[in-house]
Design a protein around this motif. Structure first.
Motif, short mmCIF file in Angstrom:
data_model
loop_
_atom_site.label_atom_id
_atom_site.label_comp_id
_atom_site.label_asym_id
_atom_site.label_seq_id
_atom_site.Cartn_x
_atom_site.Cartn_y
_atom_site.Cartn_z
N VAL A 12 -66.65 17.22 -99.28
CA VAL A 12 -66.41 16.10 -100.20
C VAL A 12 -65.09 16.34 -100.92
CG1 VAL A 12 -67.23 14.91 -102.27
CG2 VAL A 12 -68.87 15.64 -100.52
N ARG A 13 -64.25 15.33 -100.90
CA ARG A 13 -62.99 15.39 -101.67
C ARG A 13 -63.17 14.55 -102.93
NH1 ARG A 13 -58.94 12.92 -100.04
NH2 ARG A 13 -59.88 11.62 -98.39
N ALA A 107 -65.24 9.98 -105.14
CA ALA A 107 -65.19 11.00 -104.08
C ALA A 107 -65.34 10.37 -102.70
CB ALA A 107 -66.29 12.03 -104.31
N GLU A 108 -64.99 11.14 -101.68
CA GLU A 108 -65.15 10.73 -100.29
C GLU A 108 -65.71 11.91 -99.50
OE1 GLU A 108 -61.63 9.17 -98.58
OE2 GLU A 108 -61.40 7.56 -100.05
N ALA A 109 -66.64 11.61 -98.58
CA ALA A 109 -67.26 12.65 -97.76
C ALA A 109 -66.99 12.39 -96.28
CB ALA A 109 -68.76 12.70 -98.01
N LEU A 153 -68.83 7.20 -97.85
CA LEU A 153 -69.14 7.87 -96.59
C LEU A 153 -68.29 7.29 -95.47
CD1 LEU A 153 -73.04 7.88 -96.91
CD2 LEU A 153 -71.44 9.66 -97.64
N LYS A 154 -68.13 8.02 -94.39
CA LYS A 154 -67.30 7.59 -93.27
C LYS A 154 -67.79 6.28 -92.65
CE LYS A 154 -66.16 10.50 -90.06
NZ LYS A 154 -66.27 11.62 -89.09
N ILE A 159 -72.95 7.01 -101.70
CA ILE A 159 -74.01 7.71 -102.43
C ILE A 159 -73.63 7.73 -103.90
CG2 ILE A 159 -75.23 9.90 -102.75
CD1 ILE A 159 -74.77 10.49 -99.80
N LEU A 160 -74.55 7.30 -104.73
CA LEU A 160 -74.39 7.33 -106.18
C LEU A 160 -75.32 8.40 -106.74
CD1 LEU A 160 -73.73 6.17 -109.06
CD2 LEU A 160 -75.55 4.51 -108.66
N VAL A 161 -74.76 9.33 -107.49
CA VAL A 161 -75.57 10.37 -108.15
C VAL A 161 -75.27 10.33 -109.64
CG1 VAL A 161 -76.18 12.81 -108.27
CG2 VAL A 161 -75.55 11.81 -106.09
#
Length: 439
Positions: A12-13, A107-109, A153-154, A159-161
């Motif tokens: 994750v960036r 962020a990005e994963a 996500l790609k 995703i929300l946390v």
């Protein structure tokens, strides 16, 4: 079922965290939290996770921008969340409504939702990558009240946390906030339910006086084996409708799904811990007290903590020998104890006993999240693939679990229990559960 040894790994960036303040000016004031809010047992953050698939019909909309903008609008109405919690005389907690904002991370994963496979339930692989700053999760004073990360996500999903500060809200209050946030994301100009502070409703009386029996707050010493938190593992157990039907057949009378799953968890956990027959065990059931108030209309929009956790108590020997029906009856009896007077008595107890912690020795706690329907939280991308707590346990207390509605990888609707135990106790718990379900 899935344990924390999932092979899925991803990177994750994250961009640097920023503060998201309310979109308009809000009152600068200090608001006292209620004496139900600021008990010791709620001074922690609880992580919630919401997972969304790519929605082709809204291609071109960036979920990060949509959620961030809607959050700033929502904070105009829920402006105490943009402030900071302070501690005053007698450990009394209050909110300094500074308008500084909540912490937000973009962020990005490098992973797709499909790569998660059947891991879309607690515990989530690489969870520490999905929420920034988890190392300080137990700190709540003089810090942002909300910590949020949105990870693209790609595949186009996201995703929300969130770290939800339990001092500020219970499950019902959290769902109310989430609903308001989704309404703003979908174009509303204000929440359909206006938030109400009114923490004075659950303040201690003057002078405070305890009028009910609160065994959930007994301070006891016991030789009961305590969990070694260094060896704790997390695992979720999925209950199909057929499993719940099997459990009901073990109870000689009508009972709710909550009662039978709670009894099952209590019995299997007690057997797994291999306690001595004479050792006292207790199951504390979270009861939403809003409907128990004579003027419950005054609580419409109330997003503070308004629940109790009365304790069903017996010995390990009696619980294990007398069957599921015995546990169900104990649970049913304590749930009806929660009244408006009971809540007032708890508030008074918090002042008299200096905000004491609930009983942790030989205890477990369960909360029913089925009515909150967190999976229905919809920012415009449809309902969540998973919506609810990110793991079992509650702050530093591993003996807590939650009943969470969930659809498994095969599309079956059911309920999951995310629990924490040592690795050996977890194996025994799984064996006891399989035997009880006749698997």
């Amino acid at each position: 079922m899935m344990n924390s040894s999932s092979p899925l790994m991803f990177t994750v960036r994250r961009r640097p965290p920023v503060l998201v303040p309310p979109a308009a000016s809000t009152p600068s004031e200090v608001k006292l939290l209620s004496d139900i809010d600021d008990q010791e047992g709620l001074r922690f953050n609880i992580p919630f996770i919401f997972i969304y698939r790519h929605e082709p019909s809204i291609t071109g909309k960036d979920p990060v921008k949509v959620l961030k903008h809607a959050l700033s609008q929502t904070l105009v109405y829920y402006y105490p969340f943009a402030g900071r919690i302070r501690e005053g005389v007698g450990r009394k907690l209050m909110v300094d409504c500074t308008g500084e904002g909540v912490m937000f991370v973009e962020a990005e994963a490098d992973v797709t939702l499909d790569q998660f496979g059947d891991s879309l339930q607690p515990p989530f692989p690489c969870f520490q990558e999905l929420l920034h700053d988890v190392a300080d999760a137990e700190l709540i004073i003089d810090r942002p009240i909300r910590l949020i990360q949105v990870t693209r996500l790609k595949c186009g999903g996201f995703i929300l946390v969130l770290h939800l500060n339990h001092i500020m809200s219970d499950g019902a209050g959290t769902k109310q906030f989430m609903n308001a946030w989704t309404e703003m994301a979908r174009g509303a100009h204000q929440p359909s339910i206006q938030p109400v502070w009114r923490r004075e409703i659950l303040m201690a009386r003057d002078p405070p006086h305890i009028t009910c029996n609160h065994r959930e707050y007994e301070q006891i010493l016991s030789p009961i084996k305590e969990e070694n938190t260094n060896t704790i593992v997390h695992q979720s157990f999925f209950f199909r409708s057929s499993d719940i039907a099997s459990l009901r057949r073990l109870v000689p009378h009508q009972c709710t799904t909550f009662d039978v799953i709670t009894a099952c968890f209590w019995c299997c956990r007690t057997k797994a811990l291999q306690l001595q027959p004479y050792e006292e065990v207790r199951m504390m059931c979270i009861v939403n007290a809003r409907p128990r108030f004579s003027d419950n209309r005054a609580l419409v929009g109330y997003y503070g903590n308004c629940f109790a956790y009365p304790a069903a108590i017996t010995t390990a020997g009696k619980l294990c020998e007398n069957g599921l029906g015995y546990a169900v009856e104990l649970i049913r009896k304590v749930k009806v104890e929660v009244t408006e007077e009971y809540m007032q008595s708890v508030a008074d107890l918090m002042v008299i006993k200096e905000r004491c912690l609930f009983t942790t020795v030989g205890s477990c706690v369960i909360s029913d999240l089925t009515r909150a329907k967190f999976r229905e939280v919809d920012f415009g991308w449809g309902e969540a693939v998973y919506g609810g707590v990110a793991k079992g346990g509650a702050g530093p207390f591993p003996g807590a679990t939650y009943i969470v509605p969930h659809k498994n990888v095969n599309g079956e609707e059911g309920l999951i229990l995310p629990i924490c135990l040592s690795s050996q106790d977890m194996k025994r718990f799984a064996k006891e559960l399989d035997e009880m379900l006749g698997r």
